[in-house]
Design a protein around this motif. Structure first.
Motif, PDB file in Angstrom:
ATOM      1  N   ASP D  38      33.220  49.110  29.225  1.00 21.63           N
ATOM      2  CA  ASP D  38      33.547  47.902  28.444  1.00 21.63           C
ATOM      3  C   ASP D  38      32.591  46.786  28.856  1.00 21.63           C
ATOM      4  OD1 ASP D  38      34.682  46.172  26.804  1.00 21.63           O
ATOM      5  OD2 ASP D  38      36.678  46.118  27.757  1.00 21.63           O
ATOM      6  N   GLU D  39      32.660  45.672  28.112  1.00 24.69           N
ATOM      7  CA  GLU D  39      31.763  44.544  28.475  1.00 24.69           C
ATOM      8  C   GLU D  39      32.608  43.287  28.624  1.00 24.69           C
ATOM      9  OE1 GLU D  39      29.691  43.026  24.614  1.00 24.69           O
ATOM     10  OE2 GLU D  39      29.894  45.215  24.423  1.00 24.69           O
ATOM     11  N   ASN D  40      32.143  42.327  29.385  1.00 25.61           N
ATOM     12  CA  ASN D  40      32.839  41.043  29.575  1.00 25.61           C
ATOM     13  C   ASN D  40      31.832  39.914  29.502  1.00 25.61           C
ATOM     14  OD1 ASN D  40      34.229  43.166  31.521  1.00 25.61           O
ATOM     15  ND2 ASN D  40      35.798  41.717  30.820  1.00 25.61           N
ATOM     16  N   LYS D  41      32.327  38.759  29.023  1.00 28.55           N
ATOM     17  CA  LYS D  41      31.461  37.559  29.054  1.00 28.55           C
ATOM     18  C   LYS D  41      31.207  37.206  30.515  1.00 28.55           C
ATOM     19  CE  LYS D  41      29.858  34.779  25.655  1.00 28.55           C
ATOM     20  NZ  LYS D  41      28.474  35.378  25.796  1.00 28.55           N
ATOM     21  N   VAL D  47      39.721  36.293  33.699  1.00 29.45           N
ATOM     22  CA  VAL D  47      39.871  37.180  32.526  1.00 29.45           C
ATOM     23  C   VAL D  47      39.143  38.496  32.792  1.00 29.45           C
ATOM     24  CG1 VAL D  47      39.231  37.459  30.086  1.00 29.45           C
ATOM     25  CG2 VAL D  47      40.065  35.235  30.948  1.00 29.45           C
ATOM     26  N   GLY D  48      37.909  38.360  33.276  1.00 26.50           N
ATOM     27  CA  GLY D  48      37.097  39.563  33.532  1.00 26.50           C
ATOM     28  C   GLY D  48      37.789  40.481  34.527  1.00 26.50           C
ATOM     29  N   GLN D  49      38.226  39.879  35.646  1.00 23.89           N
ATOM     30  CA  GLN D  49      38.868  40.703  36.694  1.00 23.89           C
ATOM     31  C   GLN D  49      40.162  41.310  36.149  1.00 23.89           C
ATOM     32  OE1 GLN D  49      39.003  39.122  40.726  1.00 23.89           O
ATOM     33  NE2 GLN D  49      37.452  37.563  40.222  1.00 23.89           N
ATOM     34  N   GLY D  50      40.844  40.537  35.303  1.00 23.42           N
ATOM     35  CA  GLY D  50      42.073  41.064  34.708  1.00 23.42           C
ATOM     36  C   GLY D  50      41.782  42.314  33.880  1.00 23.42           C
ATOM     37  N   THR D  77      34.247  40.153  46.038  1.00 26.56           N
ATOM     38  CA  THR D  77      35.197  39.720  44.992  1.00 26.56           C
ATOM     39  C   THR D  77      35.770  40.935  44.270  1.00 26.56           C
ATOM     40  OG1 THR D  77      33.568  37.961  44.674  1.00 26.56           O
ATOM     41  CG2 THR D  77      35.359  38.116  43.048  1.00 26.56           C
ATOM     42  N   PHE D  78      34.838  41.835  43.839  1.00 29.40           N
ATOM     43  CA  PHE D  78      35.318  42.970  43.024  1.00 29.40           C
ATOM     44  C   PHE D  78      36.037  44.010  43.882  1.00 29.40           C
ATOM     45  CE2 PHE D  78      33.944  41.375  39.170  1.00 29.40           C
ATOM     46  CZ  PHE D  78      32.631  40.942  39.215  1.00 29.40           C
ATOM     47  N   ARG D  79      35.723  44.028  45.191  1.00 37.77           N
ATOM     48  CA  ARG D  79      36.515  44.944  46.046  1.00 37.77           C
ATOM     49  C   ARG D  79      37.978  44.485  46.032  1.00 37.77           C
ATOM     50  NH1 ARG D  79      32.291  45.860  51.070  1.00 37.77           N
ATOM     51  NH2 ARG D  79      31.216  47.689  50.206  1.00 37.77           N
ATOM     52  N   LYS D  80      38.137  43.147  46.123  1.00 36.27           N
ATOM     53  CA  LYS D  80      39.541  42.647  46.118  1.00 36.27           C
ATOM     54  C   LYS D  80      40.176  42.974  44.767  1.00 36.27           C
ATOM     55  CE  LYS D  80      38.703  38.794  49.351  1.00 36.27           C
ATOM     56  NZ  LYS D  80      37.238  38.519  49.066  1.00 36.27           N
ATOM     57  N   THR D  81      39.399  42.828  43.686  1.00 39.61           N
ATOM     58  CA  THR D  81      39.964  43.083  42.344  1.00 39.61           C
ATOM     59  C   THR D  81      40.499  44.509  42.249  1.00 39.61           C
ATOM     60  OG1 THR D  81      38.098  41.729  41.580  1.00 39.61           O
ATOM     61  CG2 THR D  81      39.390  42.867  39.893  1.00 39.61           C
TER      62      THR D  81
END
Lengths: 296, 287, 136, 665
Positions: D38-41, D47-50, D77-81
């Motif tokens: 998928d893609e995110n702004k 929102v992105g992490q969600g 950051t993304f590890r926490k996500t």
């Protein structure tokens, strides 16, 4: 012209010689004293047969290519002779060294080659007469040491700048001439305007500027205890020597300060007479001072 | 040369076995063709007369010490073989107090021949600079002290070729390789439990017998011997398809000498060049 | 070689210095040719000769290994070991027909973004001139 | 079968502007083991992490690739996500599509192809990732502050007041740093000693702070929470326990030497305190110049007669505190965090031939002027010309000496010189109303609270003449200094007869700051200023966890900023030390016992002595990794020929799969 035998034998120190127009004109005393000193030191100077004008400030202030093409002619001849090139005049030296620096760029080289219609090869070593004679390895057979003579060495701009092109030891506080004259027995005084401009070619349109700048040099040299100023450039000599009468009139400078080519001082130390060294040709007569110092 | 050396070896083997100093003496005996030597494992003093030494004793017997871990063993070594002892000692594969070294000063071994003795000295003996063993408990023969200077003419000759010719040369060698790994089995420096070439995860080389895979196998095998190879050249001798492995080994030997001033196997405690460094050395890269 | 036969350059960058230098080249928008593909490793000392030989075995045109300047390594000695390994490997590969120029090692610090871009540009141009690997 | 999720980020237009993000998403869908793309702004936004969390749950993803900016930015950051979505945080890989792709390539087609390759490599690598679990490690709740200037003092005081033990190491005999050499400080003109000395005393008396003056950090081992530091305590030759600082020795010591503190304008004795308010206020003996030391070292061969034995200080010392037998000593201490506040030194202006290259005594640096103006200085506050001790009337200031000048390799602006020159102009006018100041400048930079007003005051009230232009030359003409310059606003050359010339020398990193940075494994730039983790977002941290930097050591900075930096670094340390244990990075090496042949090449190359020897049941001695010491550099993995040791997070399998997916596309 002092005839030197152009024997083909290449001695340990043999140089192609490029006097330039001043030394065949108003600065004859610089040419004669240089040749005499070199003869005495066993250095052979072979004047290039068809050297041309180096363009001086006239060329590089009007046409960049011309200012490179003129010295290129001389470089080509020196290359054909294959000997290192000794250049007494600071302006010629500066123009030759700048040309060598500029033709490192391939495009510039091609432009210059097409201008002179020849292919420039690897340029020979170009040394100013000062750098060449100040070489420590040259032994100086001093017969009349310049004891008691306090000299202010003056380099002007072209011998000192730009450092990466002319290869001076220190662009702000050079010691090359000082070291040489001390070896001749003289005392070199420390002063701050060794490489500050004397006014150069502005003498013709704006003599007032030359008087101001040159007066500043001479008064500081005098105040610093100098008996005379040693120079290695015909232009500096002209500006400092010729207008001392006007400086006295304009600034009330007390006494005159003789301005002598460093090669003339060398000549004295090596036993030549003031007459042979054309010391009587200067407008500010150095002879009274030299007689008082028992050097003439 | 043979008779005198053989007798000295037999006497020493007998003495060691009888006084129980060692459980086994690894030496050479004459092979089934009646001419060429083959490795001999003597456990009983009565059989010492099987031992013999002549110019066909080409094998590097130090390799067999790897199977004798913990058991005190005597081994006959020539000059070049002896450097393998220091290699394995420095890499903790053998213990000095478990190995009795019979060091034979070696005048050179001849090319491998079947039932007729070749007169042709092996290549490695022409460029040999280590006739006298670097390690020995019992010395056989007069030590030779002046050694010729190192020369690498074969390596230099290859270097004159263009990159394309060199690439082609080695691709052709790789094409002939059948991945029998005889070179690995003969080399005292190869003792890994799972060799990198046989791993499937990570599959460094893969099992396909193809030029690319073979090229990588030969390159990495040589690299893994960089600064470790003692140039006994057994790998090249045993290669069934005669790939000039000595060229690779000696290229690395020359580079290790030039870059790190190091010669493999000369002492037990000098660390191999690739596991140490000097802070301010200039190796001509990334200057 | 990618489709338009411009060279494929594989870059192994150490996380603490060269990868950060490459990031710096990004933040200061220092453009360079897009031929390089960058792999992050903790230290130039982590770059295994097996990986480099694998790249060349699989037909890569050029490999760049970039690490910290000697003395700056985050792990103190990583680049010192790497320097020895790569010096030896480069000579071996050259001997086997892979031109020395195809395997380049550079020390690039975290603040040398501009230099990273210059190195990659130079390297890519050099490889384009050198052309594809030639085997008879 | 793995189910990998790929999330490609537009990052506004930073990536999307050049890289065709939808095309990358489509390409990702076709990659092996990719179950969702998928893609995110803005993937890093809430929102992105969600969207990642939802996709993990809905699509039952077991591995995630985020194709966005550099992993150095948001890997944590993304590890926490992914962790909050129940996935092990290490089953994640970041593909760098911004710094290494869209920001450096303009050809959209090629940039997109490269982006796809980077995603392909990330997918191939994440497929081989395994769950990793950080460990808890104890930490030493002590902090080390290196550098006793105002920044170091502030950091030490703040950390100590939070209840943690602090060791403050200072190279000089006294704390105080450059600020102790100042007379007044801008823009408030309050006296530097008055605001600094109380803090110096606090540092000496604070129960939680151990002050090690005349000491240097020699070596640092270990890592965040568990640093082990060797500190060299240089030999003082004076027992500071018994010495009361009465001053008898340095008043009677016959040996006079030029004082470094007074920058060559004054003298000090061989046994000395650098300045009156020094802390500790106890002397050290200068081994080079102490007559007794020369007496001891004198050998027959040296010409001249044997120097006197002296030992006057020893004879006169009321508490017998002179300790000739004292040796330098290395103490090793444990710390949880380190703060580097090693400050700056001023640019050596002797490289400027045009300003006399240091030959003219009346051409001085601004810091030397501070010493002349300081009441505790060599001239007790009277501004005198060093050549003849007369009062200067015409004083010329030259700005940007060793700053904003490529010729001497210092292109940066040192930020504080315009302000301290304005201060000098104001103070000199107050000292002597007949003084006339001239300031040659390029641009006046007065960006700070009350700064512009202060600079304006120097011109309007103190009558300083500001000349915009550079000085071409200074030469000595008798007693006066001729200053040749240019006023570019009126386009004319200017010549001033000056009695005193003050060069506003710029700020440079302190002596061998690069050696200290190497010892601490932190990076430094080409001027030897320390490099912070992120210039905007992490100004006092470094890439090395647990090592913090503050003050002028990081870049030119004035006193208010230095103090703020010191407190900021202290806040970071306090945050770190407030935890009872630290989670260690699980990316460490691990040995496969069955493959290890016990050659210990790994042990030879390991910089952290993290390889231990272990005997297996069948008697083999093999390698094993001490995970609390291992820092994850991977040197052992490459040294291991049989591949028996591997590095979690950068395993042989993972790196090989990245290479294979690249070369076989």
């Amino acid at each position: 012209m002092v005839e030197s035998d152009h024997s083909s034998k290449v001695g340990a120190r043999t140089y192609s010689y490029y006097p330039g127009c001043s030394l065949h004109g108003t600065a004859a005393e610089y040419d004669i004293s240089t040749q005499l000193v070199c003869q005495k030191l066993g250095i052979e100077l072979r004047e290039l047969e068809e050297w041309v004008c180096c363009g001086a400030s006239a060329a590089h202030s009007t046409d960049h290519l011309l200012s490179l093409a003129l010295p290129a002619h001389t470089l080509k001849q020196a290359e054909e002779k294959g000997l290192p090139l000794a250049v007494p005049c600071a302006m010629c030296f500066s123009r030759l060294r700048t040309t060598i620096h500029e033709i490192k760029n391939k495009d510039t080289l091609n432009l210059v080659n097409s201008a002179i219609g020849k292919e420039l090869g690897e340029p020979v070593a170009v040394e100013s007469m000062l750098q060449m004679l100040a070489d420590e390895s040259i032994s100086l057979p001093v017969t009349k040491p310049l004891n008691g003579l306090k000299v202010a060495c003056y380099y002007g701009c072209l011998l000192a700048r730009p450092p990466e092109v002319v290869g001076i030891d220190d662009a702000e506080n050079p010691q090359t001439m000082e070291r040489l004259l001390v070896r001749l027995g003289a005392e070199a005084i420390d002063w701050g305007l060794k490489t500050t401009c004397c006014g150069a070619g502005v003498a013709f349109p704006r003599l007032d500027i030359v008087l101001k700048l040159s007066h500043r040099l001479l008064s500081l040299a005098q105040k610093s205890g100098a008996d005379c100023v040693a120079v290695a450039c015909p232009m500096c000599h002209a500006n400092l020597d010729m207008y001392q009468k006007d400086m006295i009139a304009k600034f009330g400078q007390k006494t005159k300060l003789p301005v002598i080519y460093f090669t003339q001082l060398m000549g004295l130390a090596l036993g030549f007479s003031p007459k042979e060294l054309l010391l009587d040709k200067h407008l500010t007569d150095p002879l009274p001072m030299l007689r008082e110092k028992e050097l003439a | 040369m043979g008779e005198d050396f053989t007798q000295q070896i037999r006497d020493k083997a007998k003495e060691l076995l009888e006084n129980g100093a060692v459980e086994c003496v690894i030496g050479y005996e004459t092979g089934s063709d009646g001419v060429s030597a083959r490795p001999a494992f003597i456990y009983d003093a009565a059989e010492v007369d099987r031992l013999a030494f002549d110019n066909t004793c080409t094998h590097n017997l130090v390799k067999y010490l790897l199977d004798k871990k913990g058991k005190s063993t005597a081994v006959v070594v020539k000059g070049c073989d002896s450097r393998a002892l220091n290699l394995l000692l420095s890499e903790r594969q053998i213990q000095r107090d478990k190995v009795y070294v019979i060091g034979v000063v070696c005048p050179g071994v001849v090319e491998w021949g079947w039932n007729k003795r070749s007169e042709q000295l092996q290549k490695r003996c022409n460029w040999c600079r280590q006739h006298t063993p670097v390690v020995s408990d019992f010395a056989v023969g007069e030590p030779i002290t002046e050694e010729p200077p190192a020369e690498f003419a074969d390596v230099a000759e290859m270097a004159t070729k263009t990159a394309e010719d060199r690439a082609t040369f080695w691709r052709d060698q790789a094409e002939r390789c059948i991945r029998c790994y005889a070179c690995r089995q003969a080399c005292p420096g190869c003792y890994c439990i799972d060799c990198f070439v046989e791993l499937l995860d990570p599959e460094w080389v893969g099992i396909r017998i193809a030029p690319d895979e073979n090229w990588m196998w030969n390159t990495i095998r040589a690299y893994h011997l960089g600064g470790r190879c003692i140039s006994c050249n057994e790998c090249e001798r045993v290669c069934p398809v005669n790939i000039p492995l000595s060229l690779l080994n000696r290229k690395l030997e020359q580079e290790v000498l030039d870059l790190f001033d190091y010669k493999a196997g000369m002492s037990e405690d000098a660390p191999a060049p690739l596991i140490t460094f000097k802070k301010d050395e200039n190796l001509g890269i990334a200057e | 070689m990618s489709e338009d036969n411009s060279p494929l350059v594989i870059g192994f960058l150490c996380n603490w210095c060269s990868y950060a230098g490459a990031d710096m080249a990004g933040t200061s928008r220092q453009a360079y040719p897009p031929n390089i593909r960058i792999m992050r490793v903790p230290c130039s000392g982590r770059v295994d000769p097996l990986l480099i030989v694998k790249c060349f075995e699989e037909g890569a045109d050029a490999v760049l290994v970039a690490g910290c300047h000697p003395g700056d390594c985050h792990y103190t000695e990583g680049n010192y070991h790497g320097r020895r390994r790569f010096a030896l490997l480069r000579d071996l590969l050259d001997f086997m027909g892979i031109e020395k120029e195809r395997f380049r090692i550079e020390w690039i610090s975290a603040s040398e973004g501009k230099r990273f871009a210059k190195v990659v540009s130079e390297f890519t141009d050099e490889m384009t001139k050198l052309g594809p690997r030639k085997v008879g | 079968m793995s189910r990998i999720g790929v999330f490609v980020c537009h990052c506004g237009t930073n990536i999307g502007g050049i890289v065709n993000v939808p095309e990358v998403v489509e390409a990702a869908k076709a990659m092996p083991l990719v179950a969702y793309a998928d893609e995110n702004k803005y993937t890093c936004s809430e929102v992105g992490q969600g969207s990642i969390r939802d996709a993990i749950r809905e699509q039952k993803l077991d591995r995630v690739v985020v194709a966005a900016c550099s992993p150095r930015m948001h890997e944590n950051t993304f590890r926490k996500t992914v962790a909050t979505a129940g996935l092990n945080p290490y089953l994640l890989e970041i593909a760098n599509l911004r710094e290494h792709c869209s920001w450096v390539h303009s050809d959209s087609k090629k940039a997109t192809a490269k982006a796809i390759d980077h995603v392909r490599m990330a997918v191939a690598k994440v497929a081989r990732h395994e769950s990793l679990f950080p460990k808890q490690v104890g930490l030493t709740k002590r902090a080390l502050v290196i550098g006793g200037g105002i920044t170091g003092i502030q950091a030490a005081l703040d950390i100590a007041s939070a209840g943690h033990e602090v060791v403050l190491v200072e190279k000089e005999p006294s704390v105080g740093g450059r600020m102790s050499q100042l007379d007044k400080t801008f823009p408030t003109l309050d006296c530097s000693a008055c605001i600094l000395t109380p803090k110096m005393v606090d540092v000496a008396q604070h129960p939680n702070i151990t002050l090690l003056s005349y000491s240097e950090v020699k070596e640092v081992r270990g890592f965040v929470g568990n640093f082990e530091v060797d500190i060299l305590k240089k030999a003082k030759m004076v027992d500071h326990k018994t010495c009361t600082g009465c001053g008898t020795c340095w008043q009677k010591c016959p040996e006079k030497v030029t004082s470094e503190f007074d920058l060559g304008l004054g003298q000090r004795t061989a046994i000395y305190i650098p300045f009156a308010q020094a802390v500790p206020n106890k002397p050290v003996i200068d081994m080079e110049n102490c007559r007794y030391q020369k007496y001891l070292k004198w050998t027959q061969t040296e010409e001249g007669k044997k120097p006197p034995e002296c030992r006057i200080c020893e004879k006169l010392c009321p508490t017998k505190s002179i300790a000739w037998e004292q040796q330098e000593e290395i103490v090793t201490e444990k710390f949880g965090a380190l703060v580097v506040a090693t400050g700056f030194k001023t640019f050596d202006h002797s490289v400027y031939g045009e300003y006399g290259a240091g030959r003219y005594p009346d051409v001085i640096s601004s810091l030397q002027l501070e010493r002349l103006m300081s009441a505790a200085g060599p001239t007790e506050g009277e501004v005198l010309r060093p050549s003849d001790n007369t009062h200067p009337k015409n004083i010329v200031f030259i700005q940007c000496v060793g700053s904003r000048d490529d010729k001497v390799g210092r292109p940066y602006c040192s930020k504080v010189c315009c302000m301290y020159t304005a201060k000098h102009a104001i103070m000199l006018k107050e000292h002597d109303p007949e003084v006339q100041c001239y300031v040659f400048y390029i641009d006046i930079r007065a960006g700070g609270k009350d700064f512009e007003e202060f600079a304006r005051r120097a011109q309007d009230e103190s009558g300083a003449v500001y000349l915009r232009g550079r000085v071409s030359q200074i030469y000595q003409d008798g007693k006066t200094l001729k200053v040749l310059g240019e006023d570019s606003l009126i386009g004319r050359p200017v010549e001033i007869d000056a009695d005193l010339v003050v060069l506003a020398t710029g700020m440079e990193a302190s002596e061998d700051a690069d050696r200290l940075a190497q010892t601490l494994h932190i990076s430094y730039n080409i001027y030897n200023f320390l490099i912070e983790a992120h210039p905007k977002l992490r100004p006092v941290e470094t890439q090395t966890d647990g090592v913090f930097v503050a003050g002028a050591a990081v870049g030119p900075r004035d006193i208010p900023d230095c103090v703020a930096h010191g407190s900021a670094a202290a806040a970071k340390v306090i945050g770190l030390l407030s935890q009872d244990s630290l989670t260690t990075d699980p990316l460490t090496a691990i040995v496969a016992p069955m493959k290890c042949v016990g050659c210990f090449a790994c042990k030879a190359v390991c910089p952290f002595n993290a390889i231990e020897e272990q005997t297996t049941r069948d008697g083999r001695i093999i390698a094993s990794v001490n995970e609390s010491l291992c820092k994850g550099c991977g040197l052992c993995v490459v040294a291991c020929r049989p591949g028996a040791i591997n590095l979690r997070g950068f395993t042989n399998q993972q790196l090989l799969s990245e290479v294979m997916t690249l070369v076989r596309r």
